[in-house]
Motif scaffolding. Structure first.
Motif, PDB file in Angstrom:
ATOM      1  N   UNK A 219      12.643  -0.980  -7.586  1.00 42.88           N
ATOM      2  CA  UNK A 219      11.271  -1.233  -7.998  1.00 42.88           C
ATOM      3  C   UNK A 219      10.298  -0.936  -6.864  1.00 42.88           C
ATOM      4  N   UNK A 220       9.102  -0.515  -7.248  1.00 36.15           N
ATOM      5  CA  UNK A 220       8.036  -0.297  -6.286  1.00 36.15           C
ATOM      6  C   UNK A 220       7.471  -1.658  -5.884  1.00 36.15           C
ATOM      7  N   UNK A 221       7.586  -1.991  -4.595  1.00 35.92           N
ATOM      8  CA  UNK A 221       7.153  -3.306  -4.127  1.00 35.92           C
ATOM      9  C   UNK A 221       5.782  -3.292  -3.474  1.00 35.92           C
ATOM     10  N   UNK A 222       5.497  -2.212  -2.713  1.00 34.44           N
ATOM     11  CA  UNK A 222       4.248  -2.191  -1.978  1.00 34.44           C
ATOM     12  C   UNK A 222       3.913  -0.757  -1.565  1.00 34.44           C
ATOM     13  N   UNK A 223       2.613  -0.504  -1.371  1.00 38.31           N
ATOM     14  CA  UNK A 223       2.154   0.782  -0.841  1.00 38.31           C
ATOM     15  C   UNK A 223       1.153   0.518   0.287  1.00 38.31           C
ATOM     16  N   UNK A 224       1.273   1.340   1.336  1.00 40.81           N
ATOM     17  CA  UNK A 224       0.273   1.300   2.418  1.00 40.81           C
ATOM     18  C   UNK A 224      -0.233   2.713   2.626  1.00 40.81           C
ATOM     19  N   UNK A 225      -1.497   2.841   2.979  1.00 36.61           N
ATOM     20  CA  UNK A 225      -2.009   4.155   3.371  1.00 36.61           C
ATOM     21  C   UNK A 225      -2.999   3.975   4.512  1.00 36.61           C
ATOM     22  N   UNK A 226      -3.309   5.143   5.155  1.00 30.92           N
ATOM     23  CA  UNK A 226      -4.236   5.109   6.291  1.00 30.92           C
ATOM     24  C   UNK A 226      -5.645   4.769   5.848  1.00 30.92           C
TER      25      UNK A 226
END
Length: 226
Positions: A219-226
């Protein structure tokens, strides 16, 4: 930037010893043109399966993948092969170079097999960009692991794909070589405006990307981006 690749409600179930195993569970993602995304997670988290689904190497149990707005599942084998040849490049942990050919010949091989016009100036530029010009007439056994993986990257870029899928490409390299190879992959992607999707378990390498996607238990838990 325009969206080049998208996944909608992707699910992948494998059958093993009369049991269903949920490898990917209802994952939706989009990827913009010219960006570098790292997919991270522990061993068995489903990150490689997700990469295979996104790159059309594996078909989903449900859900859809779209490349340039085309539904991959709707394509026949010939259309899918043409799409891969035109738009997709792969870099794997195992180098898969042919020992009987020089580095230059290995890099040109995809163009020859797929009957692409060989852009010699572009190939030469790749060799310079990836620091392989002096080794272009060497054979794989004459190079270090880092040089071989750089040659693998050059080969994946030879047909000018619009998206590169890299599955643990630095897994067999030491830390210094791994950082150098990832830096060169990022440089190449930006120079030629290619979208990169990288699978890695190494957070330090993932931090070189524009965006980090964390997968756990499919499962997709988290996303981070600049």
């Amino acid at each position: 930037m325009s969206i080049i690749l998208s996944a909608s409600n992707l699910t992948k179930i494998f059958r093993h010893e009369d049991q269903d195993i949920m490898a990917i569970n209802n994952v939706s993602l989009t990827f913009e043109e010219g960006t570098f995304t790292a997919i991270i997670g522990r061993s068995g988290s489903g990150k490689t399966t997700l990469l295979h689904l996104l790159s059309s190497l594996t078909s989903p149990s449900s859900g859809e993948v779209f490349l340039y707005g085309k539904k991959i599942a709707s394509l026949n084998d010939a259309e899918l092969s043409a799409l891969r040849r035109t738009h997709i490049g792969f870099v794997f942990q195992k180098y898969m170079l042919l020992n009987e050919f020089t580095i230059y010949e290995n890099i040109m091989l995809p163009c020859i097999i797929d009957k692409h016009t060989i852009d010699k100036a572009y190939i030469d530029d790749l060799l310079h960009t990836l620091g392989l010009w002096e080794q272009r007439n060497f054979y794989p056994k004459q190079l270090s692991g880092g040089q071989i993986q750089r040659a693998s990257i050059a080969r994946s870029l030879a047909t000018k794909p619009t998206i590169i899928f890299a599955d643990e490409p630095t897994g067999q390299l030491d830390r210094k070589s791994a950082l150098e190879v990832l830096d060169l992959l990022l440089l190449s992607g930006r120079k030629y405006n290619m979208t990169i999707v990288l699978v890695t378990h190494d957070l330090k390498l993932a931090q070189m990307a524009d965006r980090i996607v964390y997968i756990s238990n499919g499962q997709l838990r988290k996303e981070w981006d600049d």
